[in-house]
Scaffold this motif. Structure first.
Motif, PDB file in Angstrom:
ATOM      1  N   GLY A  30       0.625  -1.318   0.154  1.00  0.00           N
ATOM      2  CA  GLY A  30       0.072   0.073   0.142  1.00  0.00           C
ATOM      3  C   GLY A  30       0.814   1.184  -0.069  1.00  0.00           C
ATOM      4  N   GLN A  31       2.080   1.179   0.088  1.00  0.00           N
ATOM      5  CA  GLN A  31       3.057   2.597   0.252  1.00  0.00           C
ATOM      6  C   GLN A  31       4.141   2.377  -0.946  1.00  0.00           C
ATOM      7  OE1 GLN A  31       1.432   4.442   1.996  1.00  0.00           O
ATOM      8  NE2 GLN A  31       0.575   2.844   3.276  1.00  0.00           N
ATOM      9  N   GLU A  32       3.714   1.848  -1.831  1.00  0.00           N
ATOM     10  CA  GLU A  32       4.660   1.456  -3.274  1.00  0.00           C
ATOM     11  C   GLU A  32       5.188   2.894  -3.726  1.00  0.00           C
ATOM     12  OE1 GLU A  32       2.591  -2.156  -2.637  1.00  0.00           O
ATOM     13  OE2 GLU A  32       1.707  -0.057  -2.893  1.00  0.00           O
ATOM     14  N   HIS A  33       4.263   4.053  -3.333  1.00  0.00           N
ATOM     15  CA  HIS A  33       4.685   5.289  -3.949  1.00  0.00           C
ATOM     16  C   HIS A  33       5.965   6.042  -3.056  1.00  0.00           C
ATOM     17  CE1 HIS A  33       2.160   6.214  -0.371  1.00  0.00           C
ATOM     18  NE2 HIS A  33       2.509   7.416  -0.350  1.00  0.00           N
ATOM     19  N   GLU A  46      11.292   4.264  -7.302  1.00  0.00           N
ATOM     20  CA  GLU A  46      11.335   5.722  -7.605  1.00  0.00           C
ATOM     21  C   GLU A  46      10.859   6.521  -6.765  1.00  0.00           C
ATOM     22  OE1 GLU A  46      12.511   6.922 -10.419  1.00  0.00           O
ATOM     23  OE2 GLU A  46      13.050   4.761 -10.941  1.00  0.00           O
ATOM     24  N   GLY A  47      10.324   5.953  -5.612  1.00  0.00           N
ATOM     25  CA  GLY A  47       9.741   6.531  -4.400  1.00  0.00           C
ATOM     26  C   GLY A  47      10.850   7.016  -3.643  1.00  0.00           C
ATOM     27  N   ALA A  48      10.629   8.161  -2.505  1.00  0.00           N
ATOM     28  CA  ALA A  48      11.578   8.788  -1.619  1.00  0.00           C
ATOM     29  C   ALA A  48      12.267   7.787  -1.057  1.00  0.00           C
ATOM     30  CB  ALA A  48      10.843  10.038  -0.847  1.00  0.00           C
ATOM     31  N   ILE A  49      11.688   6.759  -0.368  1.00  0.00           N
ATOM     32  CA  ILE A  49      12.316   6.122   0.418  1.00  0.00           C
ATOM     33  C   ILE A  49      13.289   4.817  -0.249  1.00  0.00           C
ATOM     34  CG2 ILE A  49      12.154   4.027   2.003  1.00  0.00           C
ATOM     35  CD1 ILE A  49       9.342   5.461   3.082  1.00  0.00           C
ATOM     36  N   GLY A  50      12.674   4.500  -1.287  1.00  0.00           N
ATOM     37  CA  GLY A  50      13.561   3.628  -2.341  1.00  0.00           C
ATOM     38  C   GLY A  50      14.785   4.276  -2.729  1.00  0.00           C
ATOM     39  N   ARG A  51      14.690   5.502  -3.048  1.00  0.00           N
ATOM     40  CA  ARG A  51      15.857   6.317  -3.381  1.00  0.00           C
ATOM     41  C   ARG A  51      16.854   6.383  -2.465  1.00  0.00           C
ATOM     42  NH1 ARG A  51      15.607   8.828  -8.384  1.00  0.00           N
ATOM     43  NH2 ARG A  51      13.511   8.854  -9.439  1.00  0.00           N
ATOM     44  N   MET A  52      16.324   6.707  -1.495  1.00  0.00           N
ATOM     45  CA  MET A  52      17.194   6.799  -0.093  1.00  0.00           C
ATOM     46  C   MET A  52      18.079   5.521   0.199  1.00  0.00           C
ATOM     47  SD  MET A  52      15.405   8.840   2.747  1.00  0.00           S
ATOM     48  CE  MET A  52      14.410  10.524   2.505  1.00  0.00           C
ATOM     49  N   VAL A  53      17.397   4.312   0.232  1.00  0.00           N
ATOM     50  CA  VAL A  53      18.163   2.960   0.462  1.00  0.00           C
ATOM     51  C   VAL A  53      18.910   2.900  -0.843  1.00  0.00           C
ATOM     52  CG1 VAL A  53      17.508   0.368   0.511  1.00  0.00           C
ATOM     53  CG2 VAL A  53      15.963   2.379   1.803  1.00  0.00           C
TER      54      VAL A  53
END
Length: 439
Positions: free
Chosen positions: A37-40, A45-52
């Motif tokens: 539910g929080q894939e954005h 391409e999400g903010a958390i995905g980019r940080m990781v």
């Protein structure tokens, strides 16, 4: 208290858990990709995905409804970048706990280990306590991850917000909630004892809260149910979930805003829905009525002068009848306003006139419209040349009523709808009469 899959409880201390492990804890995601539910945010391409992907975290505020994964995301973030995870709850922690957490973080930093400090319900810390985070965040002693269900713009200090990125978590949609049910069935090894229709009703009743849903699922699995429950039987078996609605918080203001916008947009069906959402959730009916009365003047005005009368009548009817009978009068006022012709001309005129009054200060009225009860005032020209409109042709003198040093201003500009269309025609005729008499 044990943490859960999508909630905001404090993490489990080592050796603290006793007895059976709750289903939500057994299903806790092991990686960010497992969070539903929080894939954005968690996607590539999400903010958390980019940080990781970059291996670098900045301080963040996770803002979202209960049961959407704030605690889980914070824990997985720390694991993903190899940081130490420490957690506090603003509900149970004070200044001493904060000092201890910062001291431990500084000690770990000297050993080369950075700390992700997760603060649940961070909005519950007062302004001074929130300020206490600033030096440790600025020095990099901790990477702060705060979780809140409240609007950070109002609940958090501006100084703290300027040092953290606000990430918005969405309430879980039906697809995400259905995934949780499927994972629960796989974990337990059998299908949920409900019909397909009841399964859908169960998902809808969760109102976007994954934690609540899994607790309900666990209750169903624990019961001895021989025949799958239909929706009616399910409603009897499980307690009914009340809508998330804080009468002094965001839910309150968001829903009244939705009601106002729907009425302004002339959508009676949506207006009735948002009205129902507020009243069913326990909103004070007189508060809703006050907002509808305001709407009648702000968004309808003289396009339909009956709107204000209808709303005040609804107020009287509700006070006379009480709930639930009087709520029908509120419905009637809401539908009247939603279906009435709209005009904000009176509202715009008020703002313009108030601004002009502040700018022009103490300009005196023209002498011709001043009363002259004394000889001195008559000698000074008070009332000289005044035209009594009732004695004029068509009951209109066209006299000047503005200060001598101020040109006339059109504050009120009626729209070409409803009763205001007739008012506009009348104003246009008067303006033409003034023009002709001034020639």
């Amino acid at each position: 208290m044990a943490g859960d899959l999508f909630g905001d409880d404090a993490p489990v201390e080592s050796g603290a858990a006793t007895g059976p492990v709750p289903l939500a804890e057994r299903l806790r995601p092991r990686a960010l990709s497992d969070v539903v539910g929080q894939e954005h945010l968690t996607g590539a391409e999400g903010a958390i995905g980019r940080m990781v992907a970059a291996g670098q975290l900045s301080s963040i505020i996770l803002w979202g409804p209960p049961g959407t994964g704030k605690t889980t995301i914070a824990r997985l973030l720390a694991e993903a970048v190899g940081m130490r995870f420490a957690a506090l709850s603003a509900v149970f922690s004070g200044v001493a706990d904060l000092k201890k957490a910062f001291a431990e973080a500084e000690k770990m930093a000297t050993a080369g280990k950075r700390t992700l400090l997760f603060v649940d319900e961070i909005h519950r810390f007062n302004r001074a306590q929130q300020d206490g985070f600033l030096p440790y965040v600025e020095r990099g002693t901790v990477v702060l991850v705060g979780a809140t269900t409240e609007n950070p713009s109002f609940a958090l200090n501006a100084a703290l917000l300027s040092r953290a990125q606000v990430l918005v978590l969405q309430r879980l949609d039906e697809a995400a909630l259905a995934t949780l049910v499927e994972r629960a069935e796989a974990e337990v090894g059998r299908r949920l004892p409900v019909t397909d229709d009841a399964r859908g009703a169960l998902i809808v009743s969760a109102d976007g809260d994954g934690r609540f849903l899994l607790n309900q699922v666990e209750t169903l699995f624990a019961a001895s149910i021989d025949t799958p429950l239909d929706p009616a039987e399910l409603a009897q078996f499980l307690h009914r979930r009340m809508p998330v609605y804080d009468k002094d918080r965001d839910g309150h203001y968001n829903l009244i805003s939705a009601l106002h916008k729907a009425m302004r947009g002339s959508d009676p069906q949506a207006s009735l829905y948002w009205l129902a959402r507020m009243l069913v959730a326990g909103e004070e009916p007189l508060y809703v009525l006050r907002r509808i009365v305001r709407f009648a003047s702000e968004d309808i005005g003289l396009a339909d002068p009956q709107a204000l009368i209808q709303c005040l009548a609804a107020k009287d009817a509700y006070q006379f009848l009480g709930s639930p009978e009087g709520e029908l009068a509120i419905v009637q006022a809401c539908l009247y306003c939603a279906t009435a012709p709209k005009s904000n001309a009176a509202y715009a005129a008020q703002k313009a006139a108030w601004a002009a009054a502040r700018e022009t200060g103490s300009l005196a009225p023209p002498a011709n419209i001043l009363n002259a009860p004394t000889k001195l005032m008559k000698d000074l020209g008070y009332g000289a040349g005044y035209s009594y409109d009732h004695d004029a042709p068509e009951g209109f003198s066209g006299d000047n009523y503005w200060p001598d040093a101020m040109a006339p201003v059109d504050f009120y500009r009626p729209v070409d709808r409803g009763f205001e269309k007739r008012i506009g025609e009348r104003l246009a005729w008067w303006d033409e009469q003034r023009r002709q008499r001034g020639e």
